[in-house]
Design a protein around this motif. Structure first.
Motif, PDB file in Angstrom:
ATOM      1  N   VAL A  51     -21.244  11.394   0.417  1.00  8.13           N
ATOM      2  CA  VAL A  51     -21.036  11.659   1.839  1.00  8.13           C
ATOM      3  C   VAL A  51     -20.728  10.391   2.624  1.00  8.13           C
ATOM      4  CG1 VAL A  51     -22.427  13.758   1.851  1.00  8.13           C
ATOM      5  CG2 VAL A  51     -23.535  11.548   2.288  1.00  8.13           C
ATOM      6  N   ALA A  52     -20.938   9.220   2.029  1.00 12.17           N
ATOM      7  CA  ALA A  52     -20.645   7.973   2.739  1.00 12.17           C
ATOM      8  C   ALA A  52     -20.450   6.856   1.735  1.00 12.17           C
ATOM      9  CB  ALA A  52     -21.774   7.611   3.710  1.00 12.17           C
ATOM     10  N   GLU A  53     -19.610   5.899   2.117  1.00 17.41           N
ATOM     11  CA  GLU A  53     -19.382   4.697   1.316  1.00 17.41           C
ATOM     12  C   GLU A  53     -19.256   3.527   2.266  1.00 17.41           C
ATOM     13  OE1 GLU A  53     -16.490   2.985  -2.268  1.00 17.41           O
ATOM     14  OE2 GLU A  53     -16.130   4.966  -1.388  1.00 17.41           O
TER      15      GLU A  53
ATOM     16  N   VAL B 217     -25.982   1.505  -5.606  1.00 23.03           N
ATOM     17  CA  VAL B 217     -25.221   0.267  -5.502  1.00 23.03           C
ATOM     18  C   VAL B 217     -24.232   0.248  -6.663  1.00 23.03           C
ATOM     19  CG1 VAL B 217     -26.960  -1.111  -6.756  1.00 23.03           C
ATOM     20  CG2 VAL B 217     -25.283  -2.246  -5.281  1.00 23.03           C
ATOM     21  N   ALA B 218     -22.947   0.100  -6.322  1.00 17.97           N
ATOM     22  CA  ALA B 218     -21.880   0.111  -7.312  1.00 17.97           C
ATOM     23  C   ALA B 218     -21.498  -1.319  -7.638  1.00 17.97           C
ATOM     24  CB  ALA B 218     -20.678   0.892  -6.795  1.00 17.97           C
TER      25      ALA B 218
ATOM     26  N   ALA C 294     -26.159   7.495   5.923  1.00 20.40           N
ATOM     27  CA  ALA C 294     -25.163   6.422   5.965  1.00 20.40           C
ATOM     28  C   ALA C 294     -25.882   5.083   5.955  1.00 20.40           C
ATOM     29  CB  ALA C 294     -24.283   6.548   7.214  1.00 20.40           C
ATOM     30  N   LEU C 295     -25.157   4.041   5.533  1.00 20.49           N
ATOM     31  CA  LEU C 295     -25.682   2.684   5.470  1.00 20.49           C
ATOM     32  C   LEU C 295     -24.721   1.732   6.153  1.00 20.49           C
ATOM     33  CD1 LEU C 295     -26.784   2.627   1.715  1.00 20.49           C
ATOM     34  CD2 LEU C 295     -28.291   2.822   3.693  1.00 20.49           C
ATOM     35  N   GLN C 296     -25.275   0.696   6.785  1.00 24.23           N
ATOM     36  CA  GLN C 296     -24.456  -0.321   7.441  1.00 24.23           C
ATOM     37  C   GLN C 296     -24.976  -1.698   7.061  1.00 24.23           C
ATOM     38  OE1 GLN C 296     -25.069  -0.737  11.651  1.00 24.23           O
ATOM     39  NE2 GLN C 296     -23.020  -1.551  12.015  1.00 24.23           N
ATOM     40  N   PRO C 297     -24.166  -2.531   6.369  1.00 20.88           N
ATOM     41  CA  PRO C 297     -24.630  -3.885   6.042  1.00 20.88           C
ATOM     42  C   PRO C 297     -24.715  -4.727   7.310  1.00 20.88           C
ATOM     43  CG  PRO C 297     -22.317  -3.635   5.454  1.00 20.88           C
ATOM     44  CD  PRO C 297     -22.784  -2.283   5.905  1.00 20.88           C
ATOM     45  N   VAL C 298     -25.849  -5.394   7.505  1.00 16.29           N
ATOM     46  CA  VAL C 298     -26.039  -6.140   8.749  1.00 16.29           C
ATOM     47  C   VAL C 298     -26.211  -7.631   8.538  1.00 16.29           C
ATOM     48  CG1 VAL C 298     -26.961  -4.180  10.023  1.00 16.29           C
ATOM     49  CG2 VAL C 298     -28.531  -5.630   8.743  1.00 16.29           C
TER      50      VAL C 298
ATOM     51  N   SER D 109     -19.742  -1.788  -3.561  1.00 15.56           N
ATOM     52  CA  SER D 109     -19.897  -0.804  -2.498  1.00 15.56           C
ATOM     53  C   SER D 109     -21.234  -0.098  -2.617  1.00 15.56           C
ATOM     54  CB  SER D 109     -18.757   0.218  -2.545  1.00 15.56           C
ATOM     55  OG  SER D 109     -18.775   0.939  -3.768  1.00 15.56           O
ATOM     56  N   MET D 110     -21.608   0.552  -1.515  1.00 17.48           N
ATOM     57  CA  MET D 110     -22.807   1.379  -1.455  1.00 17.48           C
ATOM     58  C   MET D 110     -22.365   2.820  -1.299  1.00 17.48           C
ATOM     59  SD  MET D 110     -25.225  -0.895  -1.598  1.00 17.48           S
ATOM     60  CE  MET D 110     -26.680  -0.055  -0.995  1.00 17.48           C
ATOM     61  N   LEU D 111     -22.925   3.701  -2.107  1.00 18.65           N
ATOM     62  CA  LEU D 111     -22.587   5.113  -2.061  1.00 18.65           C
ATOM     63  C   LEU D 111     -23.813   5.900  -1.643  1.00 18.65           C
ATOM     64  CD1 LEU D 111     -20.671   5.280  -5.457  1.00 18.65           C
ATOM     65  CD2 LEU D 111     -19.656   5.089  -3.182  1.00 18.65           C
ATOM     66  N   VAL D 112     -23.625   6.840  -0.728  1.00 23.21           N
ATOM     67  CA  VAL D 112     -24.693   7.750  -0.320  1.00 23.21           C
ATOM     68  C   VAL D 112     -24.317   9.143  -0.806  1.00 23.21           C
ATOM     69  CG1 VAL D 112     -25.981   8.751   1.588  1.00 23.21           C
ATOM     70  CG2 VAL D 112     -25.260   6.351   1.697  1.00 23.21           C
ATOM     71  N   LEU D 113     -25.231   9.769  -1.545  1.00 19.62           N
ATOM     72  CA  LEU D 113     -24.992  11.100  -2.091  1.00 19.62           C
ATOM     73  C   LEU D 113     -26.013  12.080  -1.541  1.00 19.62           C
ATOM     74  CD1 LEU D 113     -24.252   8.838  -4.442  1.00 19.62           C
ATOM     75  CD2 LEU D 113     -23.760  10.902  -5.738  1.00 19.62           C
ATOM     76  N   ARG D 114     -25.536  13.270  -1.228  1.00 22.78           N
ATOM     77  CA  ARG D 114     -26.380  14.332  -0.703  1.00 22.78           C
ATOM     78  C   ARG D 114     -26.634  15.354  -1.801  1.00 22.78           C
ATOM     79  NH1 ARG D 114     -25.468  19.448   1.515  1.00 22.78           N
ATOM     80  NH2 ARG D 114     -23.211  19.222   1.215  1.00 22.78           N
ATOM     81  N   PRO D 115     -27.914  15.771  -1.980  1.00 22.77           N
ATOM     82  CA  PRO D 115     -28.169  16.826  -2.957  1.00 22.77           C
ATOM     83  C   PRO D 115     -27.581  18.148  -2.489  1.00 22.77           C
ATOM     84  CG  PRO D 115     -30.188  16.256  -1.776  1.00 22.77           C
ATOM     85  CD  PRO D 115     -29.149  15.269  -1.361  1.00 22.77           C
ATOM     86  N   VAL D 116     -26.890  18.836  -3.385  1.00 24.83           N
ATOM     87  CA  VAL D 116     -26.251  20.102  -3.057  1.00 24.83           C
ATOM     88  C   VAL D 116     -27.001  21.268  -3.680  1.00 24.83           C
ATOM     89  CG1 VAL D 116     -24.134  21.465  -3.278  1.00 24.83           C
ATOM     90  CG2 VAL D 116     -23.987  19.012  -2.836  1.00 24.83           C
TER      91      VAL D 116
END
Length: 347
Positions: free
Chosen positions: A235-237, A213-214, A284-288, A219-226
């Motif tokens: 990978v998503a915001e 959470v930024a 990914a995330l979607q605010p509902v 905003s919400m950030l989704v990060l993928r381990p590389v």
């Protein structure tokens, strides 16, 4: 459902109305009772418990900050003689320490110092008390938001499944990765985030992704381990709230819902908690839905099963919600009056 106890951290003195650490109890119907003051200490704004022992840790969030350890066994029923927390150790920290995490093996307490931008690893002994030399990792960098990103501001940490310690730096727009090597914090990687985002708190989803959470960009950030969790990629915001926010959003907490189907956040500017649907196995995330927090300035929140408890710092209250099958929290009963609550964790 049986009763369950929680520790509550507060702001004290000029920072708030609290007097230290409180204990509250959740009844079988979800309603909270209390509070009971169990330790008088300066601004214990964040708390953590040892994974195996009855030891509670608290920051002392002030300019010359500190950390405190308490024996939480109680010595009898709380509220009876001997039921208060007993201090078993204290150490100095950096400026404005604001977050604590205990490593899963119980060997280190990880402390984020917001004011000085440092991260420290504090060795813990067999009894859960402080021992040995504290290792400190200095921060670096800055960001474009005037007044908030003039320098590094470490804000939180989480332990990844492979043991990597991931920390947020709100001032430098970074996620830093550390490992404990030879008893010291070794920096193993850094992941830059969008400029001006101000990463605050983070969780690791069961799918393996890191959700952040930024605070500053709302905003919400989704990060993928590389490369394990040493290196990550965004990978998503998505927005931190389902609806618009008038003025500054100032997002605060993030917690996983039961089973990882939802993620929940608090936003202080418009006093809401937001339910985010988890998509694509966590990618990914979607605010509902935005739900009023039941008080002013919702800081921390705790989620377990069908229950959510939200600490409203400026509302002097903790609000209880029941989470429906659709993932949306609904308030239960009247908020419990607690002075300047800022952290709620299970006892």
């Amino acid at each position: 459902m049986s009763e369950r106890a929680f520790w509550v951290g507060t702001y004290t003195g000029a920072a708030g109305n609290g007097a230290g650490i409180y204990r509250v109890t959740r009844r079988g119907d979800g309603v909270l009772e209390g509070p009971e003051l169990v330790a008088e200490t300066v601004s214990p704004s964040y708390l953590a418990v040892h994974p195996r022992l009855d030891v509670l840790y608290a920051v002392r969030e002030e300019d010359e900050g500190g950390i405190v350890a308490f024996d939480a066994s109680g010595g009898g029923a709380f509220g009876a003689s001997g039921g208060r927390l007993r201090e078993i150790g204290a150490r100095a920290a950096g400026a404005l320490p604001c977050h604590l995490t205990v490593t899963p093996d119980g060997g280190r307490l990880i402390v984020a110092d917001y004011g000085s931008g440092t991260v420290r690893a504090v060795p813990l002994g067999p009894d859960g008390g402080f021992t040995g030399e504290i290792d400190v990792a200095e921060g670096h960098g800055s960001g474009p938001v005037a007044g908030r990103q003039e320098g590094p501001h470490a804000h939180a940490s989480v332990i990844a499944p492979d043991g990597t310690i991931l920390t947020t730096d709100l001032g430098a727009d970074l996620i830093r990765a550390f490992r404990i090597e030879d008893g010291a914090l070794a920096l193993t990687g850094e992941t830059p985030l969008p400029a001006g985002s101000g990463p605050r708190h983070l969780v690791v989803h069961p799918g393996g992704q890191v959700h952040v959470v930024a605070e500053l960009s709302a905003s919400m950030l989704v990060l993928r381990p590389v490369d394990g969790y040493v290196r990550l990629e965004v990978v998503a915001e998505s927005p931190a709230t389902a609806g618009p926010v008038a003025g500054e959003a100032l997002c605060a907490a993030i917690k996983l819902g039961d089973g990882g189907r939802f993620v929940y956040t608090s936003t202080r500017g418009n006093a809401v908690v937001t339910a985010h649907r988890v998509l694509e196995g966590g990618a990914a995330l979607q605010p509902v839905a935005d739900v009023p927090s039941g008080g002013g300035w919702p800081r921390d929140l705790h989620v377990d099963g069908a229950w959510m408890h939200v600490a409203n710092e400026h509302g002097d209250s903790i609000t209880t919600f029941r989470i429906g099958a659709d993932g949306v929290p609904e308030p239960v009963g009247a908020p419990l009056t607690v002075p300047s609550p800022v952290c709620v964790i299970p006892a």
